[in-house]
Write an enzyme that holds these catalytic residues in place. Structure first.
Site, PDB file in Angstrom:
ATOM      1  N   ASP A   1     -14.345   5.294   1.584  1.00  0.00           N
ATOM      2  CA  ASP A   1     -13.199   5.221   2.486  1.00  0.00           C
ATOM      3  C   ASP A   1     -12.544   6.587   2.688  1.00  0.00           C
ATOM      4  OD1 ASP A   1     -11.336   3.768   4.027  1.00  0.00           O
ATOM      5  OD2 ASP A   1      -9.902   3.946   2.387  1.00  0.00           O
ATOM      6  N   ASP A   2     -12.482   7.380   1.631  1.00  0.00           N
ATOM      7  CA  ASP A   2     -11.772   8.661   1.732  1.00  0.00           C
ATOM      8  C   ASP A   2     -12.555   9.674   2.562  1.00  0.00           C
ATOM      9  OD1 ASP A   2      -9.567   7.890  -0.032  1.00  0.00           O
ATOM     10  OD2 ASP A   2     -11.194   7.657  -1.467  1.00  0.00           O
TER      11      ASP A   2
ATOM     12  N   TYR B   1       0.829  -1.191   0.000  1.00  0.00           N
ATOM     13  CA  TYR B   1       0.000   0.000   0.000  1.00  0.00           C
ATOM     14  C   TYR B   1       0.874   1.254   0.000  1.00  0.00           C
ATOM     15  CZ  TYR B   1      -4.245   2.417  -0.236  1.00  0.00           C
ATOM     16  OH  TYR B   1      -5.231   3.236  -0.710  1.00  0.00           O
TER      17      TYR B   1
ATOM     18  N   LYS C   1      -5.991  -2.294  -1.335  1.00  0.00           N
ATOM     19  CA  LYS C   1      -6.914  -2.133  -0.193  1.00  0.00           C
ATOM     20  C   LYS C   1      -7.507  -3.484   0.190  1.00  0.00           C
ATOM     21  CE  LYS C   1      -7.079   2.025   1.283  1.00  0.00           C
ATOM     22  NZ  LYS C   1      -7.602   3.341   1.416  1.00  0.00           N
TER      23      LYS C   1
ATOM     24  N   ASN D   1      -1.165  11.369   1.050  1.00  0.00           N
ATOM     25  CA  ASN D   1      -0.376  10.252   0.529  1.00  0.00           C
ATOM     26  C   ASN D   1      -0.027  10.507  -0.934  1.00  0.00           C
ATOM     27  OD1 ASN D   1      -0.693   8.678   2.909  1.00  0.00           O
ATOM     28  ND2 ASN D   1      -2.767   8.145   2.265  1.00  0.00           N
TER      29      ASN D   1
ATOM     30  N   ARG E   1      -8.737  10.211  -8.655  1.00  0.00           N
ATOM     31  CA  ARG E   1      -7.950  10.872  -7.599  1.00  0.00           C
ATOM     32  C   ARG E   1      -7.206   9.792  -6.830  1.00  0.00           C
ATOM     33  NH1 ARG E   1      -7.145   9.826  -2.962  1.00  0.00           N
ATOM     34  NH2 ARG E   1      -8.858  10.444  -1.652  1.00  0.00           N
TER      35      ARG E   1
ATOM     36  N   GLU F   1     -13.448   4.187  -3.630  1.00  0.00           N
ATOM     37  CA  GLU F   1     -12.088   4.556  -3.268  1.00  0.00           C
ATOM     38  C   GLU F   1     -11.480   5.450  -4.339  1.00  0.00           C
ATOM     39  OE1 GLU F   1     -10.523   3.048  -0.256  1.00  0.00           O
ATOM     40  OE2 GLU F   1      -9.249   4.768  -0.690  1.00  0.00           O
ATOM     41  N   ASP F   2     -10.959   6.567  -3.918  1.00  0.00           N
ATOM     42  CA  ASP F   2     -10.181   7.447  -4.785  1.00  0.00           C
ATOM     43  C   ASP F   2     -10.936   7.928  -6.029  1.00  0.00           C
ATOM     44  OD1 ASP F   2      -8.403   7.032  -2.782  1.00  0.00           O
ATOM     45  OD2 ASP F   2      -6.740   6.408  -4.041  1.00  0.00           O
TER      46      ASP F   2
HETATM   47  N1  LIG Z   1      -4.331   9.026   5.517  1.00  0.00           N
HETATM   48  C1  LIG Z   1      -5.423   8.578   4.993  1.00  0.00           C
HETATM   49  O1  LIG Z   1      -5.965   7.580   5.439  1.00  0.00           O
HETATM   50  C2  LIG Z   1      -6.050   9.293   3.835  1.00  0.00           C
HETATM   51  C3  LIG Z   1      -5.361  10.252   3.139  1.00  0.00           C
HETATM   52  N2  LIG Z   1      -5.942  10.909   2.099  1.00  0.00           N
HETATM   53  C4  LIG Z   1      -5.111  11.873   1.371  1.00  0.00           C
HETATM   54  O2  LIG Z   1      -5.657  13.170   1.471  1.00  0.00           O
HETATM   55  C5  LIG Z   1      -5.375  13.906   0.302  1.00  0.00           C
HETATM   56  C6  LIG Z   1      -6.640  14.593  -0.180  1.00  0.00           C
HETATM   57  O3  LIG Z   1      -7.612  13.634  -0.512  1.00  0.00           O
HETATM   58  P1  LIG Z   1      -9.124  14.098  -0.797  1.00  0.00           P
HETATM   59  O4  LIG Z   1      -9.648  14.907   0.307  1.00  0.00           O
HETATM   60  O5  LIG Z   1      -9.864  12.899  -1.187  1.00  0.00           O
HETATM   61  O6  LIG Z   1      -8.895  15.009  -2.082  1.00  0.00           O
HETATM   62  P2  LIG Z   1      -9.831  16.163  -2.639  1.00  0.00           P
HETATM   63  O7  LIG Z   1      -9.391  16.399  -4.023  1.00  0.00           O
HETATM   64  O8  LIG Z   1     -11.249  15.843  -2.380  1.00  0.00           O
HETATM   65  O9  LIG Z   1      -9.446  17.431  -1.733  1.00  0.00           O
HETATM   66  C7  LIG Z   1      -8.239  18.103  -1.801  1.00  0.00           C
HETATM   67  C8  LIG Z   1      -8.403  19.436  -1.126  1.00  0.00           C
HETATM   68  O10 LIG Z   1      -7.120  20.055  -1.052  1.00  0.00           O
HETATM   69  C9  LIG Z   1      -7.259  21.392  -1.502  1.00  0.00           C
HETATM   70  N3  LIG Z   1      -6.006  21.889  -2.073  1.00  0.00           N
HETATM   71  C10 LIG Z   1      -5.380  21.493  -3.191  1.00  0.00           C
HETATM   72  N4  LIG Z   1      -4.267  22.230  -3.375  1.00  0.00           N
HETATM   73  C11 LIG Z   1      -4.215  23.116  -2.357  1.00  0.00           C
HETATM   74  C12 LIG Z   1      -3.327  24.155  -2.000  1.00  0.00           C
HETATM   75  N5  LIG Z   1      -2.237  24.426  -2.731  1.00  0.00           N
HETATM   76  N6  LIG Z   1      -3.583  24.865  -0.872  1.00  0.00           N
HETATM   77  C13 LIG Z   1      -4.671  24.597  -0.125  1.00  0.00           C
HETATM   78  N7  LIG Z   1      -5.545  23.614  -0.416  1.00  0.00           N
HETATM   79  C14 LIG Z   1      -5.320  22.885  -1.519  1.00  0.00           C
HETATM   80  C15 LIG Z   1      -8.345  21.339  -2.568  1.00  0.00           C
HETATM   81  O11 LIG Z   1      -8.833  22.654  -2.749  1.00  0.00           O
HETATM   82  P3  LIG Z   1     -10.014  22.996  -3.765  1.00  0.00           P
HETATM   83  O12 LIG Z   1     -11.237  22.417  -3.133  1.00  0.00           O
HETATM   84  O13 LIG Z   1     -10.028  24.485  -3.784  1.00  0.00           O
HETATM   85  O14 LIG Z   1      -9.668  22.369  -5.067  1.00  0.00           O
HETATM   86  C16 LIG Z   1      -9.327  20.399  -1.886  1.00  0.00           C
HETATM   87  O15 LIG Z   1     -10.142  21.088  -0.995  1.00  0.00           O
HETATM   88  C17 LIG Z   1      -4.766  12.923  -0.689  1.00  0.00           C
HETATM   89  O16 LIG Z   1      -3.377  13.100  -0.743  1.00  0.00           O
HETATM   90  C18 LIG Z   1      -5.075  11.574  -0.112  1.00  0.00           C
HETATM   91  O17 LIG Z   1      -4.044  10.649  -0.381  1.00  0.00           O
HETATM   92  C19 LIG Z   1      -7.217  10.661   1.708  1.00  0.00           C
HETATM   93  C20 LIG Z   1      -7.949   9.716   2.348  1.00  0.00           C
HETATM   94  C21 LIG Z   1      -7.413   8.917   3.430  1.00  0.00           C
HETATM   95  C1  LIG Z   2      -5.407   6.175   2.187  1.00  0.00           C
HETATM   96  C2  LIG Z   2      -6.288   6.599   1.150  1.00  0.00           C
HETATM   97  O1  LIG Z   2      -7.360   6.068   1.011  1.00  0.00           O
HETATM   98  C3  LIG Z   2      -5.885   7.647   0.259  1.00  0.00           C
HETATM   99  O2  LIG Z   2      -4.834   8.234   0.443  1.00  0.00           O
HETATM  100  O3  LIG Z   2      -6.648   7.912  -0.665  1.00  0.00           O
HETATM  101 MG   LIG Z   3      -8.231   6.480  -0.818  1.00  0.00          MG
END
Ligand SMILES: NC(=O)C1=CN([C@@H]2O[C@H](COP(=O)(O)OP(=O)(O)OC[C@H]3O[C@@H](n4cnc5c(N)ncnc54)[C@H](OP(=O)(O)O)[C@@H]3O)[C@@H](O)[C@H]2O)C=CC1
Ligand SMILES: CC(=O)C(=O)O
Ligand SMILES: [Mg+2]
Length: 504
Positions: A305-306, A139, A210, A447, A192, A282-283
């Site tokens: 999951d996200d 992963y 996963k 990530n 994504r 997922e993603d």
């Molecule tokens: N640790 C874990 O278990 C998990 C980790 N993640 C990680 O979280 C991250 C985001 O995932 P997710 O929420 O699904 O993605 P999304 O695309 O839904 O959200 C990303 C957010 O980040 C914002 N963003 C992007 N660039 C910038 C910047 N330069 N400054 C400020 N804000 C910014 C975006 O803004 P805008 O809305 O304006 O475009 C958006 O609101 C990924 O890297 C993913 O790997 C996700 C799920 C689980």
């Molecule tokens: C961990 C996870 O689900 C992600 O980074 O999208």
């Molecule tokens: Mg994910």
């Protein structure tokens, strides 16, 4: 006729082999999946029973050199294997030794995938016995690189691909999958992938990875897991121009075309696997993720999951952090960088939990939580242009464009990174958190590792070792001021295994 001595001798041999199998078996055969390799009568003419050469090429039942003498006789394996019998423990030792020779993480990933395709039992035994060392291989972070290069490293197909070309016959595609008793589907459309963006059809590494965690950590049998990638094209120019790209070479379908395929897919899943199959999204990109979850939670057993998995695991992490930093959830102030699926999902669960703990209305509780997106702090003056999932976070405040300014004005006790933007928690950002918090809570969840908002070392160094830190991708322990600090990993896989302990 066998003499009593011969019978006793044969019984002794069976008992000894059972002992070897149990000692080396590792993964308990709760579901009878191992039946082809037990002492059941085998009918070599029966089409459905793998034996001999076919058995060695059947990853679900193959044991390689771990087949005992008796199994080799019973399953027509004599001569197809070298004479040495090697216990599963010794196989694990050998493979771990070989894996450790590879210096490039992707080589380890490929070796693990090869093993999964060759000897599934050994793959899971290896993963379960060496979970800390191998999770970063199957992963995040390595799976991210694997998806980026999936076309080049692709050997044997894993999982099921449903593409726009299958419109009208998605049910037939699902029927091609050899298992019927499916309990969990992890599905992506590849838009994504971690913080790496649109990887199209190559996102398949994510559902495969996963689901291997569902088995290794959650105990779900492998044959009940089905990884699926929905291919509606990709907007990733690099992939579209890559001769090794394995998906549809067209730009992403959107709107009606996209939703029709999803609808057909969701209907077909229910028709074939029934009402109780869990479908984990997922993603997906956030412009589809929230809508899909809302729409299908009425008719299917769905989980994103996200949005939801991340929220649960991070809330658990926060509750654990309180034991170190003190106070209740309601007494803290939360600031997020990133207001997408992960950010707003976590934010909502924090507010819900505060509401539950304090009996205050949820709207009041949301006021403890602030989010910054790519345009700055989410505030009421932006309300008309916000996506629906952000509107409940638009508080009455002056607009602020940078994270640093948001920290200075809000003075959060907890900073959470869910932006996908690597190193966005700069020295100034972390020092600002440390300037008014004795123990700043800093979760850098994006990530893979290259997209983490800061490293563990940075969090500890810039706070003089005071940070309570957790990340999405693993970081090694850090020595600061003569003390070893072990960063926590806030990964949704902990939800599958229901192991919510935060290592501090
Ligand atoms: N640790 C874990 O278990 C998990 C980790 N993640 C990680 O979280 C991250 C985001 O995932 P997710 O929420 O699904 O993605 P999304 O695309 O839904 O959200 C990303 C957010 O980040 C914002 N963003 C992007 N660039 C910038 C910047 N330069 N400054 C400020 N804000 C910014 C975006 O803004 P805008 O809305 O304006 O475009 C958006 O609101 C990924 O890297 C993913 O790997 C996700 C799920 C689980
Ligand atoms: C961990 C996870 O689900 C992600 O980074 O999208
Ligand atoms: Mg994910």
């Amino acid at each position: 006729m066998e003499s009593a001595a011969e019978t006793a001798e044969a019984e002794k041999e069976v008992a000894a082999e059972k002992e070897v199998a149990a000692a080396g078996g590792g993964v308990e055969d709760k579901y009878g999946e191992d039946r082809a390799t037990e002492e059941l009568p085998v009918t070599p003419w029966a089409f459905s029973v793998a034996s001999g050469y076919t058995l060695l090429r059947d990853p679900h039942h193959n044991k390689g050199l771990a087949f005992t003498e008796r199994e080799r006789d019973a399953h027509y394996l004599r001569g197809l294997l070298p004479p040495g019998v090697v216990s599963q423990d010794l196989q694990v030792k050998k493979i771990m030794h070989n894996l450790r020779q590879y210096k490039v993480p992707l080589q380890r990933y490929v070796a693990m995938m090869d093993l999964q395709e060759r000897n599934e039992r050994l793959f899971y035994k290896l993963l379960i016995d060496n979970v800390e060392e191998l999770l970063p291989v199957v992963y995040t972070p390595t799976v991210g690189e694997a998806c980026q290069k999936y076309g080049s490293i692709f050997r044997r197909p894993q999982g099921l691909y449903v593409s726009l070309r299958d419109k009208g016959k998605v049910i037939d595609v699902l029927r091609n999958w050899p298992e019927r008793n499916i309990q969990v589907i992890v599905v992506t459309d590849g838009e994504r992938i971690l913080g790496l963006g649109d990887l199209g059809c190559q996102g398949m590494g994510i559902p495969v990875g996963k689901l291997s965690l569902y088995t290794a950590l959650g105990g779900v049998r492998p044959s009940a897991c089905l990884p699926i990638t929905i291919d509606v094209g990709t907007n990733n120019e690099q992939l579209l121009n890559d001769e090794f790209y394995i998906g549809l070479r067209q730009r992403r379908a959107t709107g009606e075309e996209y939703h029709e395929l999803m609808e057909e897919f969701m209907d077909a899943v229910k028709q074939i696997y029934g009402e109780k199959v869990l479908i984990q999204f997922e993603d997906f990109a956030n412009h589809n993720a929230f809508d899909l979850l809302a729409k299908y939670s009425k008719s299917h057993l769905v989980f994103n999951d996200d949005i939801q998995g991340t929220a649960s695991v991070v809330l658990a992490g926060l509750l654990s952090s309180l034991k170190v930093v003190g106070g209740t959830l309601a007494e803290h102030t939360y600031l997020f960088l990133g207001a997408g699926e992960a950010g707003t999902g976590i934010a909502e669960l924090i507010a819900l939990e505060i509401s539950k703990q304090t009996n205050a209305p949820i709207e009041e509780c949301r006021k403890k939580v602030f989010l910054v997106d790519s345009k700055g702090l989410i505030v009421s003056s932006r309300k008309n242009s916000l996506q629906p999932f952000k509107t409940s976070w638009a508080h009455e405040r002056e607009p602020v464009t940078t994270l640093l300014d948001a920290i200075k004005s809000i003075r959060p006790t907890v900073l959470i990174g869910t932006s996908g933007v690597g190193r966005a928690f700069t020295k100034e950002v972390i020092e600002a958190m440390a300037s008014f918090n004795e123990r700043p809570v800093i979760f850098s969840l994006s990530n893979p590792t290259s997209h983490s908002e800061c490293t563990a070392e940075e969090a500890y160094k810039w706070t003089q070792g005071r940070a309570v830190f957790a990340s999405g991708s693993p970081f090694d322990p850090v020595e600061y001021d003569g003390k070893i600090r072990v960063p926590g990993q806030r990964q949704t896989m902990l939800i599958f295994s229901l192991d919510l302990a935060l290592v501090l």
